[in-house]
Scaffold this active site. Structure first.
Site, short mmCIF file in Angstrom:
data_model
loop_
_atom_site.label_atom_id
_atom_site.label_comp_id
_atom_site.label_asym_id
_atom_site.label_seq_id
_atom_site.Cartn_x
_atom_site.Cartn_y
_atom_site.Cartn_z
CG HIS A 103 12.28 -3.41 -7.87
ND1 HIS A 103 11.62 -4.21 -6.98
CD2 HIS A 103 11.56 -3.44 -9.01
CE1 HIS A 103 10.54 -4.70 -7.56
NE2 HIS A 103 10.48 -4.27 -8.79
CG ASP A 106 13.42 -3.19 -4.06
OD1 ASP A 106 12.48 -2.40 -4.12
OD2 ASP A 106 13.51 -4.25 -4.72
CD GLU A 270 4.03 -11.82 -9.67
OE1 GLU A 270 5.13 -11.32 -10.02
OE2 GLU A 270 3.28 -11.29 -8.85
CG HIS A 273 1.71 -10.71 -12.61
ND1 HIS A 273 2.91 -10.21 -13.04
CD2 HIS A 273 1.50 -10.16 -11.39
CE1 HIS A 273 3.42 -9.39 -12.12
NE2 HIS A 273 2.57 -9.35 -11.11
CG ASP A 311 2.27 -9.81 -5.02
OD1 ASP A 311 2.07 -10.52 -6.01
OD2 ASP A 311 2.74 -8.66 -5.08
CG ASP A 341 6.84 -10.56 -6.81
OD1 ASP A 341 6.74 -9.88 -5.76
OD2 ASP A 341 6.69 -10.08 -7.95
C1 XUL Z 1 4.53 -6.42 -9.62
C2 XUL Z 1 5.63 -7.39 -9.74
C3 XUL Z 1 7.00 -6.80 -9.67
C4 XUL Z 1 8.00 -7.46 -10.56
C5 XUL Z 1 9.35 -6.81 -10.54
O1 XUL Z 1 3.28 -6.98 -9.67
O2 XUL Z 1 5.42 -8.56 -9.86
O3 XUL Z 1 7.41 -6.82 -8.35
O4 XUL Z 1 8.17 -8.80 -10.21
O5 XUL Z 1 9.31 -5.48 -10.90
CO CO Z 2 6.66 -10.21 -9.97
#
Ligand code: XUL
Ligand code: CO
Length: 439
Positions: A103, A106, A270, A273, A311, A341
């Protein structure tokens, strides 16, 4: 090779094979080993997530940092950011990972003003460029942090305040510039505050229109500057917001289609997610892939006993096998990759834990790749699936699919051909077959 921040690691983590007991060696990930017509590295395209790996401090909502990194020791913010980049590239080299993701906030510190933040980013991008050149390590994707600053607490592009929407757009413009400058292969949009907390103050339709407008502006800008990276959207149902608009793959695909954005985006799926959305990782991958929109993956895992985004690094071979089946069936991720991630547990306090974590994740996916490749080569699933749908290949099945028959024709046909045969789906047999490849 860079050698300052991780003196305990004196070489790139070697591949030693599955009999090795060395915790600092790969058992399955053998970078240049061919699997079919590509190498493991080409299929897997591993990436380090800068925010967790380089910026993580072990803090959680109950307590502050549990580890202090040497690369964070300078009080000068720019110097600190440069040390962090140096440490990052040393870690990438020592892990033998070719990509990273960040990001904007970061890699470079936020300034007192927006202009200062942009300047800081430019300075750090120059440093990253030098390190990329020196090491050959590439940027998988860049993104903008549109969720940490309190000004975004009610949304960025979906903020009720147009001034905030303008700020978010300008921030993304600069993050795309940084990504282009570093030859990023993708750019990710994760709507970390694009959703709502309560409908009592929210106009959903309006907010979705704002989000669409924002993405259209991003597409226009991409074209204007000739950035040829892939745009990706990363679905997530909730957290930080109670409801997020890009809640899962299906909802995101619908949103993109509704607002005429589908041609310009793919999805970054992800694992954690997916489970937060009440689906499995492979379901989300399969939905994205079936639409021709699986662009990249944030490789991690959740904890099914916890209802939030933990995560964790991926270790489950069943999950990685199912993921790699989908990825191999679409012949890889193209410009995308497998971005870890994932973060260390609060109690894993040492820099060397970063090595154990990534080695485990890389081996889990390498093993999943090997298993999935064999399953595909042997056609055990594909033959079964083909056979299962065979009734559509000719006769009434093909007439249905080509539109040659309608409801009335089928009413007539079924009266003459009553009682279809019920055939077993053979789920247990197939599960045993998959286990026989894994074990
Ligand atoms: C948050 C997430 C983020 C994205 C990038 O849950 O996964 O870190 O991957 O903004
Ligand atoms: Co992510």
């Amino acid at each position: 090779m860079l050698n300052k921040f991780f003196p305990q690691i004196t070489q790139t983590i070697p591949f030693e094979g599955k009999e090795s007991k060395n915790p600092l060696a790969f058992k399955y990930y053998n970078k240049n080993q061919k699997v079919g017509n590509k190498t493991m590295a080409e299929y897997l395209r591993f990436s380090v997530a800068y925010w967790h790996t380089m910026m993580g401090t072990g803090s959680d909502i109950f307590g502050g940092p549990s580890f202090k990194r040497e690369w964070h020791s300078s009080l000068n913010l720019i110097e600190k950011a440069k040390f962090t980049l140096d440490a990052a590239f040393e870690l990438f080299q020592k892990l033998g990972i070719d990509f990273y993701c960040f990001h904007d906030r970061d890699i470079a510190p936020e300034g007192e003003s927006f202009a200062q933040s942009c300047k800081n980013l430019e300075i750090i991008v120059e440093h990253a460029k030098t390190l990329q050149k020196e090491t050959g390590i590439k940027l998988l994707w860049g993104t903008a942090n549109l969720f940490s600053n309190p000004i975004y607490s009610q949304g960025a592009a979906t903020s009720p305040n147009a001034h905030v929407m303008a700020l978010a757009s300008a921030q993304v413009k600069n993050a795309i510039d940084a990504t282009k400058e570093l030859d990023g292969e993708n750019y990710v949009f994760w709507g970390g505050r694009e959703g709502y907390e309560t409908l009592l103050n929210t106009n959903i339709k309006k907010e979705q229109e704002q989000l669409a407008r924002f993405l259209h502006m991003a597409v226009d800008y991409k074209k204007k500057i000739g950035f040829d990276g892939q745009f990706l959207i990363e679905p997530k149902p909730a957290e930080p917001m109670k409801h997020q608009y890009d809640s899962d793959a299906a909802a995101t695909l619908y949103f993109l289609k509704e607002y005429e954005l589908l041609d310009h985006f793919k999805l970054n799926i992800e694992a954690n997610h997916a489970t937060l959305a009440g689906s499995s990782f492979e379901h989300e991958l399969a939905v994205a892939s079936a639409a021709g929109k699986l662009g990249s993956v944030d490789a991690n895992r959740g904890d099914l006993l916890l209802g939030w985004d933990t995560d964790q690094f991926p270790t489950n071979i069943y999950d990685t096998t199912m993921a790699m089946l989908i990825i191999l069936n679409q012949n890889g991720l193209g410009k995308g990759g497998l971005n870890f991630d994932a973060k260390l547990r609060r109690s894993s306090t040492d820099p060397i834990d970063l090595f154990y974590a990534h080695i485990g994740g890389m081996d889990a996916f390498a093993k999943g790749l090997l298993i999935a490749h064999k399953i595909i080569e042997d056609k055990v699933l594909s033959n079964f699936i083909e056979e299962r749908y065979k009734s559509y290949n000719n006769g009434i099945g093909s007439k249905i699919m080509t539109g040659e028959v309608d409801f009335e024709d089928l009413d007539k046909w079924i009266r003459e051909n009553d009682k279809p045969l019920l055939k077993s789906g053979r789920q247990e047999m197939l599960e045993n077959i998959i286990n026989s490849y894994i074990l």
